[in-house]
Scaffold this active site. Structure first.
Site, mmCIF file in Angstrom:
data_model
loop_
_atom_site.group_PDB
_atom_site.id
_atom_site.type_symbol
_atom_site.label_atom_id
_atom_site.label_comp_id
_atom_site.label_asym_id
_atom_site.label_seq_id
_atom_site.Cartn_x
_atom_site.Cartn_y
_atom_site.Cartn_z
ATOM 1 N N THR B 43 0.839 -1.193 0.000
ATOM 2 C CA THR B 43 0.000 0.000 0.000
ATOM 3 C C THR B 43 0.879 1.250 0.000
ATOM 4 O O THR B 43 1.688 1.438 0.895
ATOM 5 C CB THR B 43 -0.882 0.026 1.262
ATOM 6 N N GLN B 44 0.718 2.081 -0.997
ATOM 7 C CA GLN B 44 1.509 3.310 -1.059
ATOM 8 C C GLN B 44 0.692 4.523 -0.654
ATOM 9 O O GLN B 44 1.227 5.574 -0.386
ATOM 10 C CB GLN B 44 2.053 3.516 -2.467
#
Lengths: 266, 281
Positions: B43-44
């Site tokens: 997850t960025q």
């Protein structure tokens, strides 16, 4: 089930049930960027001064993120070792300033190791050994460091005050005084002048260009406490990340005395 | 049992071609995780998000509130998402940030609760006091959650949340603490995440400046301040909603209300605002 054998996978040359190569996210050939930065700065400042029979470590209790004050009471000083979760009879104090989550993790690891030392060796760890161990813990994460400046204080084997200061990757040194954190650049020159008597000369003895330096002597406890208070009240005036409360721990051969006093909350 | 696609019987290779093995586990010939020899990605950034959570400690417990909106960027996507998750009689967790990570943590906490109840060997009859003492306190829960958060950030795979844990500690005194995606933790008589840190925290601190003030605060007053804050947040936070959840945790357990409507909304005050609000002429 014999039919199963005909449905073997060709793992060497993958074939697809659709006439299209798999789509990947970076069709342009660019690399995906990691935008997650695992550190933050929680502000605050710490300082330590060692005397002949004691060591004082102090820190403010404000925790910040950017211009926000998270809380007015987040201690940066931790007792290391001693008995159980209350650290009864502990003689070593660790202060950490920088990224508070790393600071907590570091404190927990050092405390565990110091307790383990007592369990395995049947005696309390010396500050000297504890200081070296802390350096090794920090260096162990050389390529993903604990983003903290640590100061460790205690009483050495001769009964004298001992103080060790660190950088985030474990370089360390024994000193008489050290300021760390947000207001280190404000406090450290003051300490250089008042504790190590830098740029102070014999008032009467000046003859021509020859000015004898004053020689630094270990301070007494009362003077040291006053210096610490002055350092912090001044830092509070000029640094927005410092304030709310002053936590002081005085380590002597008899134990650790904790003093919490208010600082300006603006 | 072989549950891999080649055992399904169809689609037949001679008609449809062979199955695309890239989705399979690596030891079965899958290669999806590294499409171009690139590293795994985590997850960025958060996708569906919840906004502020706010909470105040009072005399005998804690009040916590969060609205029921889950936004997709600036789109008000889901309007009935409960972001306060009661853990047991002593603790409630309020989640801000990514909603899918919240749901993951909620599942994690559910399994933790099941484990804890088996461990304490609650027989369902008798010794309620001993059972109460063995129950995980809000403090225990906060320690657990902050370690999960810190571990995940250290793995560069963060759970994109800011959360408040509200409830009672092991001595049944009010407990309130914060934890976020970096593993940062702190505690205070009043806490707010996200926009609430800017808008609600000053209002709450005016009512409860320190620990002593919170020990003298009545439940009714705490609820009133939280309600006022939820109104201010609805007025000024564009990712908020006028329906919210509020929980009060005290020695009687958790009192959770999940669809409170904002009362007496009025923009009449806006007429008096000139300049930045301090101007009088």
């Amino acid at each position: 089930m014999a039919a199963l054998s005909s449905y073997t996978m060709s793992s060497s040359t993958p074939a697809f049930s659709f006439q299209q190569a798999p789509q990947t996210s970076s069709a342009a050939g660019g690399t995906t960027q990691h935008s997650f930065y695992p550190y933050t700065d929680n502000g605050g400042s710490t300082l330590g001064i060692s005397g002949d029979t004691f060591t004082i470590i102090a820190g403010d209790t404000r925790s910040t993120s950017g211009y926000n004050i998270n809380t007015r009471h987040a201690p940066k000083l931790f007792r290391i070792g001693g008995d159980g979760p209350t650290h009864k009879n502990a003689r070593i104090v660790l202060s950490v300033v920088g990224f508070a989550a790393d600071g907590h993790a570091l404190q927990e690891r050092l405390d565990t190791l110091v307790k383990l030392y007592r369990y395995q060796h049947g005696k309390d760890i010396s500050v000297h050994a504890c200081a070296q161990r802390l350096s090794h813990i920090l260096y162990g994460k050389r390529f993903f460091p604990y983003y903290v400046t640590a100061i460790l204080g205690g009483i050495d084997e001769e009964g004298k005050g001992a103080l060790y200061s660190y950088d985030p990757v474990g370089s360390y040194e024994r000193e008489y005084c050290r300021a760390a954190g947000a207001a280190a650049s404000l406090i450290m020159p003051f300490l250089d002048n008042q504790v190590n008597l830098k740029n102070q000369y014999e008032p009467e003895a000046a003859q021509g260009l020859h000015k004898p330096q004053l020689v630094a002597k270990p301070l007494d406890r009362k003077t040291t406490e006053e210096l610490v208070r002055d350092a912090f009240t001044s830092a509070v005036e000029r640094h927005i990340e410092v304030g709310d409360g002053l936590q002081m721990m005085v380590i002597t051969k008899d134990g650790i005395e904790e003093i919490v006093s208010p600082l300006k909350q603006d | 049992m072989d549950h891999f696609p080649q055992a399904w019987g169809r689609p037949r290779d001679d008609i449809y071609g062979s199955y695309n093995p890239s989705y399979l586990p690596h030891n079965k010939g899958g290669y999806q995780a590294h499409p171009n020899g690139q590293p795994n990605t985590h997850t960025q950034s958060p996708i569906v998000t919840g906004t502020s959570v706010i909470a105040i400690k009072f005399k005998s417990g804690v009040v916590i509130a969060a609205d029921n909106l889950a936004s997709y960027g600036s789109l008000a996507r889901f309007t009935d998402v409960k972001r306060l998750k009661p853990f047991n009689k002593k603790a409630v967790v309020g989640f801000g940030g990514d909603v899918s990570d919240m749901q993951y943590l909620d599942r994690l906490l559910s399994s933790l609760d099941v484990q804890e109840n088996y461990r304490s060997g609650s027989s369902g009859h008798g010794d309620e006091e001993a059972e109460n003492r063995a129950m995980m306190s809000a403090k225990n829960l906060h320690t657990y959650l902050s370690k999960v958060m810190y571990k995940r950030r250290t793995d560069f795979n963060p759970l994109w949340n800011a959360l408040l844990v509200a409830g009672l500690d092991e001595k049944s005194t009010p407990f309130l603490a914060f934890a976020d995606l970096l593993g940062t933790t702190y505690s205070s008589p009043t806490l707010a995440t996200g926009f609430g840190a800017h808008l609600a925290q000053p209002i709450m601190r005016r009512a409860v400046p320190d620990e002593e003030a919170s020990q003298n605060l009545e439940r009714e007053k705490a609820v009133e301040v939280v309600k006022q804050c939820m109104k201010v947040l609805f007025y000024r936070d564009a990712r908020s909603m006028n329906v919210y959840s509020m929980a009060v945790i005290d020695e009687n357990g958790v009192d959770l209300k999940e669809d409170i409507k904002l009362e007496a909304e009025s923009w009449a005050f806006a007429e008096g605002i000139k300049g930045y609000g301090t101007q009088t002429v």
